[in-house]
Write an enzyme that holds these catalytic residues in place. Sequence first.
Site, PDB file in Angstrom:
ATOM      1  CE  LYS A   1      -7.498  -0.651   3.200  1.00  9.66           C
ATOM      2  NZ  LYS A   1      -6.457  -1.727   3.875  1.00  9.66           N
TER       3      LYS A   1
ATOM      4  CG  HIS B   1      -4.561  -1.427  -0.533  1.00 10.92           C
ATOM      5  ND1 HIS B   1      -4.883  -0.249  -0.483  1.00 10.92           N
ATOM      6  CD2 HIS B   1      -3.853  -1.511   0.576  1.00 10.92           C
ATOM      7  CE1 HIS B   1      -4.941   0.419   0.706  1.00 10.92           C
ATOM      8  NE2 HIS B   1      -4.178  -0.298   1.477  1.00 10.92           N
TER       9      HIS B   1
ATOM     10  CB  SER C   1      -0.978   0.121   1.173  1.00 12.05           C
ATOM     11  OG  SER C   1      -0.174  -0.221   2.398  1.00 12.05           O
TER      12      SER C   1
HETATM   13  C1  PLP Z   1      -6.349  -2.137   5.095  1.00  5.95           C
HETATM   14  C2  PLP Z   1      -5.600  -3.465   5.167  1.00  5.95           C
HETATM   15  C3  PLP Z   1      -5.416  -4.349   6.222  1.00  5.95           C
HETATM   16  C4  PLP Z   1      -6.622  -4.008   7.315  1.00  5.95           C
HETATM   17  O1  PLP Z   1      -8.059  -4.318   6.864  1.00  5.95           O
HETATM   18  P1  PLP Z   1      -9.305  -3.918   7.765  1.00  5.95           P
HETATM   19  O2  PLP Z   1     -10.421  -4.631   7.321  1.00  5.95           O
HETATM   20  O3  PLP Z   1      -9.243  -2.498   7.809  1.00  5.95           O
HETATM   21  O4  PLP Z   1      -8.695  -4.382   9.311  1.00  5.95           O
HETATM   22  C5  PLP Z   1      -4.969  -5.243   6.154  1.00  5.95           C
HETATM   23  N1  PLP Z   1      -3.843  -5.782   5.238  1.00  5.95           N
HETATM   24  C6  PLP Z   1      -3.837  -4.744   4.229  1.00  5.95           C
HETATM   25  C7  PLP Z   1      -2.779  -5.121   3.233  1.00  5.95           C
HETATM   26  C8  PLP Z   1      -4.655  -3.669   4.324  1.00  5.95           C
HETATM   27  O5  PLP Z   1      -4.187  -2.727   3.354  1.00  5.95           O
END
Ligand code: PLP
Length: 400
Positions: free
Chosen positions: A247, A216, A188
């Site tokens: 997301k 992502h 990310s």
């Molecule tokens: C955002 C993210 C998470 C966490 O996800 P949530 O559902 O917000 O806890 C885990 N791994 C990656 C790679 C992320 O970008």
Amino acid sequence: MAPTLEQRVRGLLSQIEAEGLYKRERVINSTQAGRIRVVSQASEREFVNLCANNYLGLADHPEVIAAAKRGLDEFGFGMASVRFICGTQAVHRELERTIAGYLGKEDAILFAACFDANGGVFEPLLDADDAIISDSLNHASIIDGVRLCKARRYRFTNGDMNELEDRLKEADRDGARFKLIATDGVFSMDGYVANLAVICNLAERYGAVVMVDDCHATGHLGEAGRGTPTLTGTSQKVEIVTGTFGKSLGGAMGGFVAASQSIIDLLRQRARPYLFSNSLAPAVAAGSIKAIAIAEIADDRRQLLAAHARRFRSGLEKAGFELLAGETPIIPVMLHEARLAQDMAAALDERGVYVAPFFYPVVPKGRARIRTQMSAALTEKDVEFAVDAFADAGKALGVI
Ligand SMILES: *Cc1c(COP(=O)(O)O)cnc(C)c1O
């Protein structure tokens, strides 16, 4: 006299502040969208938003909101139970089947967040006889999940496939019974896509299992938005996928593991964040089901997202900014120095563009940047507005 805990905490806070690392939350007075209203100094201003994970723009989609409302009416506000006691409704199973079907896996299991999915996925599957080989830039939740598991830990430098092979050999020499390679699908901070083709080949050669955290990517990358395994032609080989509904898929909350029936069955028996934490709110589950249905046929949104990324990239490059190369809607603008990244974010703020500066310890020293993220919620005009604001702010600060 020894300091009290309260004094120690205040000391830590001043230290964070002195290092310029104190994070302040800003209040948004609108839905999550391409343009948002942000409260600043008792007034409120409109911003073009370049830092949400709302890639497909589904966070305020009327059909997602309507589905969530129906979920609320039909299933109530909350379950007040973990899944296995009295916390499973039809809507939870439907979401599990829907996300599993979308990603081409036999079944899926829901968690309160992907942070919990990653926290709970390793420990039930592997023990001290086994090995986890992890990319150095993996998300914090993978790092924590690996720590909670008794398997031996091996780490390779981000994207370094030679080092990955060395670690696989090392694990073999150490007598590992099972080996699991864990990687983010998209990293990310840089927007890089994991080299899943090579990772899966190495996994095959050394008899390892591949786990991809596709937070992502799910919804917007690959054919029909099925994520990096589809994008890289490895969906048959990636055995375990973790992801989020927080997301692209509506942006509410909730995480999942998708895998074979037996892996999911075992996680239901043993994954601690699943066993000991409340069921997803039914409205969130219902909204997420609709978001997946929209995502699956949202080629128009994915095309718009890709067009925005091209437009924004070429606009900034023409203006003279240094970008990290990539094929995702994550576009990091490199400024190198933490102070400059902060000044640039402030200058963009004045010009009505909401961005997030990232600097050490989130990224390596000397690699400070503004990470921008495109969204299908933005219009072409918004993207052009943002390019102009970057150019103007960059000139004012002598960056370009
Ligand atoms: C955002 C993210 C998470 C966490 O996800 P949530 O559902 O917000 O806890 C885990 N791994 C990656 C790679 C992320 O970008």
